[in-house]
Design an enzyme around this catalytic site. Structure first.
Site, PDB file in Angstrom:
ATOM      1  N   LYS A   3      19.332 -63.738 -68.190  1.00 54.68           N
ATOM      2  CA  LYS A   3      19.983 -62.507 -68.662  1.00 54.68           C
ATOM      3  C   LYS A   3      20.445 -62.685 -70.094  1.00 54.68           C
ATOM      4  O   LYS A   3      20.541 -63.800 -70.594  1.00 54.68           O
ATOM      5  CB  LYS A   3      21.239 -62.196 -67.807  1.00 54.68           C
ATOM      6  CG  LYS A   3      20.987 -61.913 -66.330  1.00 54.68           C
ATOM      7  CD  LYS A   3      20.456 -60.516 -66.080  1.00 54.68           C
ATOM      8  CE  LYS A   3      20.233 -60.296 -64.583  1.00 54.68           C
ATOM      9  NZ  LYS A   3      19.206 -61.183 -64.012  1.00 54.68           N
ATOM     10  N   SER A  62      13.706 -58.527 -64.304  1.00 57.03           N
ATOM     11  CA  SER A  62      14.954 -58.023 -64.854  1.00 57.03           C
ATOM     12  C   SER A  62      14.984 -58.066 -66.386  1.00 57.03           C
ATOM     13  O   SER A  62      15.867 -57.465 -66.987  1.00 57.03           O
ATOM     14  CB  SER A  62      16.144 -58.807 -64.292  1.00 57.03           C
ATOM     15  OG  SER A  62      16.163 -60.108 -64.810  1.00 57.03           O
TER      16      SER A  62
END
Lengths: 202, 202
Positions: free
Chosen positions: A158, A121
């Site tokens: 993230k 990600s």
DNA sequence: TGTTGAGGTTGTCTTATGATAACCAAAATA
DNA sequence: TATTTTGGTTATCATAAGACAACCTCAACA
């Protein structure tokens, strides 16, 4: 750094050797045995000299109370954790899959650990699956920081943005969507730490 | 690795903390004080359990005789070079811009150093400008390896392919072209080493 | 319901270990 | 030459610290 006599050097080398091999410092009598001398008084004087010259620190009254003042290594060994659990600020012992040393300069403050990166990600931030992320434990973050956060019990890596009325966790991969956390929607987010380094073995 | 009870985990964490902070292991009474319990017998049982489960080793009869079985891996300090010179297999002293420690496990054999990455030619391999590339000095390489090579006096970081009648140095960035070196065309290529690791400070 | 194991208490014993006294001898140094 | 420093010896002492006995509580479990 002040010069050592040959005898003092032998003592210092023995202490370093002990720390290296057995993991704890020697006793006065250990050192005496190594030097093949009897009694502890001469050894105390050696230690006093070593302390006076700044090589060691004695901790009076404690057994084996010797520490090196010399930077023994410019590095620190940190645990590699494979998973982060929700809620616990420090990684659990059973999740430790090994240890990895890193230069001390990377450790500004606070507890740190390595997290083995899972998934892709963050690929556009040049963070790949299998990389070791150096994570500094902290409960908050600045906008734009890459953080390790747990969301409903799952840990993710993230970019963090705190906006007016919600928090956004943004992946660096167009195939993934932003994660939006609004207050009072039942979603629980907690920040474990901030990613301050990446190591990849090729 | 066998599971620990919460109490045993606290003991183990305290021991690790002591080693980290004071440089030598705690005594039974130190641990008892930390757990706010009295007596040493309970602590002995904890240590026995930790030893049985393979986390520590007790050295019976010696004070503070506790060592971690999880070995804190050692590290080695390597020079960071900002530039590589053609021809010289080892980086010149005057190009050293600092030192950086890395875990020994990354050093399989041969001399190694860190090279500060310049440019974005390897961006699709998740190597960015400013990264530290851990380079193992070697004169040859396998196809597909990322290598540091000097070409007509300039150093580059590229993927290496040796084909039938030419050598190809391939960037990982669509904006750059392959570099083709044919024998006898006057172009001189020499391989400095292979990239075996990447470290990025964020 | 009995058993097992984690976790704990108080107390005792022995040894390991640091601290220090009193003194000696050679080498470096002023 | 006088003095300091280094390196050492043989003692002795107090305490730090490991080992262990005897016993207690509570939760998990078959």
């Amino acid at each position: 750094m002040e010069k050592l006599t040959p005898r003092q050097k032998k003592v210092l080398e023995f202490i370093i050797g002990c720390l290296d091999e057995q993991g704890y410092p020697p006793t006065l009598r250990d050192i005496a045995g190594y030097l093949k001398v009897s009694g502890t008084f001469g050894i105390m004087k050696h230690l006093d000299a070593l302390e006076r010259k700044g090589f060691i620190k004695k901790h009076s009254g404690t057994s084996r109370g010797i520490t090196l003042t010399l930077p023994p290594s410019r590095s620190i060994s940190l645990p590699i954790v494979g998973a982060v659990r929700a809620g616990s600020p420090h990684p659990a012992v059973e999740d430790i899959e090994g240890f990895f040393s890193i230069d001390q300069s990377q450790l500004k403050s606070g507890a740190s650990f390595f997290l083995r990166v899972k998934g892709d990600s963050m690929i556009n931030d040049a963070i790949l699956e299998g990389d070791l992320a150096l994570v500094r434990s902290q409960a908050g973050a600045e906008n734009g920081n890459i953080v390790v956060a747990t969301l409903d019990g799952e840990a993710t890596l993230k970019r963090y943005y705190r906006l007016k009325d919600y928090i956004c966790l943004r992946p660096a991969n167009p195939n993934y969507d932003d994660i939006i956390i609004r207050e009072g929607t039942g979603k629980e987010i907690s920040i474990i730490g901030r990613v301050v380094g990446i190591y990849r073995s090729l």
